[in-house]
Design a protein around this motif. Sequence first.
Motif, PDB file in Angstrom:
ATOM      1  N   TYR A 318      40.709  44.031  44.021  1.00 36.96           N
ATOM      2  CA  TYR A 318      40.510  44.909  45.179  1.00 36.96           C
ATOM      3  C   TYR A 318      39.280  45.796  44.965  1.00 36.96           C
ATOM      4  N   LEU A 321      35.969  43.860  45.169  1.00 33.04           N
ATOM      5  CA  LEU A 321      35.545  43.598  46.544  1.00 33.04           C
ATOM      6  C   LEU A 321      35.067  44.876  47.218  1.00 33.04           C
ATOM      7  N   GLU A 322      35.752  45.958  46.932  1.00 25.61           N
ATOM      8  CA  GLU A 322      35.397  47.252  47.517  1.00 25.61           C
ATOM      9  C   GLU A 322      33.987  47.666  47.106  1.00 25.61           C
ATOM     10  N   ASP A 324      31.703  45.498  45.759  1.00 25.14           N
ATOM     11  CA  ASP A 324      30.816  44.331  45.710  1.00 25.14           C
ATOM     12  C   ASP A 324      30.338  44.079  44.283  1.00 25.14           C
ATOM     13  N   ARG A 326      30.524  41.636  41.408  1.00 30.03           N
ATOM     14  CA  ARG A 326      30.855  40.239  41.108  1.00 30.03           C
ATOM     15  C   ARG A 326      31.458  40.072  39.714  1.00 30.03           C
ATOM     16  N   ALA A 329      35.003  40.991  39.726  1.00 34.29           N
ATOM     17  CA  ALA A 329      35.828  39.972  40.383  1.00 34.29           C
ATOM     18  C   ALA A 329      36.120  38.825  39.422  1.00 34.29           C
ATOM     19  N   ASN A 350      36.231  34.037  46.478  1.00 35.67           N
ATOM     20  CA  ASN A 350      35.980  35.321  47.143  1.00 35.67           C
ATOM     21  C   ASN A 350      36.169  35.225  48.657  1.00 35.67           C
ATOM     22  N   ALA A 353      39.821  35.758  48.967  1.00 36.69           N
ATOM     23  CA  ALA A 353      40.162  37.127  48.569  1.00 36.69           C
ATOM     24  C   ALA A 353      39.723  38.128  49.626  1.00 36.69           C
ATOM     25  N   GLU A 354      38.542  37.937  50.190  1.00 37.95           N
ATOM     26  CA  GLU A 354      38.054  38.861  51.214  1.00 37.95           C
ATOM     27  C   GLU A 354      38.925  38.827  52.465  1.00 37.95           C
ATOM     28  N   TYR A 357      42.443  40.588  51.276  1.00 34.85           N
ATOM     29  CA  TYR A 357      42.263  42.022  51.029  1.00 34.85           C
ATOM     30  C   TYR A 357      41.631  42.746  52.203  1.00 34.85           C
TER      31      TYR A 357
END
Length: 453
Positions: A318, A321-322, A324, A326, A329, A350, A353-354, A357
């Motif tokens: 989370y 992704l919040e 960015d 990589r 992740a 991703n 996941a995007e 999330y």
Amino acid sequence: MSEDKQTPLQSEAGGSLGGRVRRYARVSTAVGGLAARLAGEKVFGFKADNARFAADLRVALGGLKGPLMKVAQILSSIPDALPREYADELSQLQANAPQMGWPFVRRRMAAELGPAWQSRFARFEHEAAAAASLGQVHRAVAHDGRNLACKLQYPDMASVVEADLKQLRLIFSLYRSYDNALDPANALAELTERLREEVDYRHEAKNMRLYDLMLAGEPNIHVPDVDADLSTDRLLTMGWLDGEPIVNFVESHQDARNAIAHTMFRAWYVPFYNYGVIHGDPHLGNYTVRPDLGINLMDFGCIRVFPAAFVSGVIELYHALEQDDRARAVHAYESWGFANLTNEMIDVLNLWAEFVYGPLLENRTRRIQETDGAVYGRSVAEKVHAELRRVGGVKPPREFVLVDRAAIGLGAVFLRLKAEINWHQLFHELIHDFDADAMHRRQTEALQQAGLI
């Protein structure tokens, strides 16, 4: 119904060796025929027709009840687990198995509680209140006036599970032979372990006690009490909880639908983020809604316990992704058990996941899915599936199976309710002070109190 008459389910899944052999032969013949046809298509260069093959598979499985049908339903509800053709066909399998008649129930109850079993209840209803894949539920009344639900397992289900798992391996190998997007080996291992647990009602009773402990601070979530004196390995007797199916509320006022969705979110994710435990089957039949819009949880056969590192990885992804990030992740995926990740594979993961999330990342009130799609995640899942096939496929770790199942299953419920909630705030209420060591301590204590370790 006479004492000797049996339903088709009883004939196939009954205690006789002949019944087990007939069931095994029936599924083996149906699936084997599909395998032979697919092999012929590959040898002679014909292009496999996914839609026709999926339809034939549904016909082959459609008359069966029990674990194989249950697995098919689970797989059909995870958009990225199967191509659209398979999901469409397998979703048509019906959840309600044929009921055992009263003479048969009477014999089964005697086998579980002894010949004088009826004297242990003030009343026991002859007709089942509900019938599902592994057993059926009868209403009863205890001598002290308590209303009870008696979940009676269909006969010899442990043997049926093992026979069906053999066929499931064949079905997965067929799927893998012409679609390399997902390697189902870990999914099969996970479903195998969960199905074997589901036929052990004493284990389910412990799961119920675990959920009662974990949700003790949630006044809107209700877990039935287990009556241990009236329970066995194949009979689970619990308090009866009154409620209505959630589909009865899809036309209710927006505030009511939001309240139900809010409680469902907490019912699934308070245990996960506080104790590392998730309910892996958010099927519509596994909970009801009370008059005050509280939730009754009623089925605890498919429960998964995760190490703290896995839950940390969910939160880590989370934040990746919040921000960015990589590298962060990649670390999260690896902590889940994904291996040999290429840059292309990370990009594909991703994408999914995007999507999952996405509602949590936006600090605003919104629906769980803000497109016109009727099936939660379908368009994204199809894109992910195509990309996975292009880059050579992936082998999802075992732990991923039920977490994904829960997220997508709940998303489908929220979509149906048209709930409008600030999911970001709900999520942050649960993770803002997450500490892996503290979660591990809570988990260990709760498992010990429930008798699971």
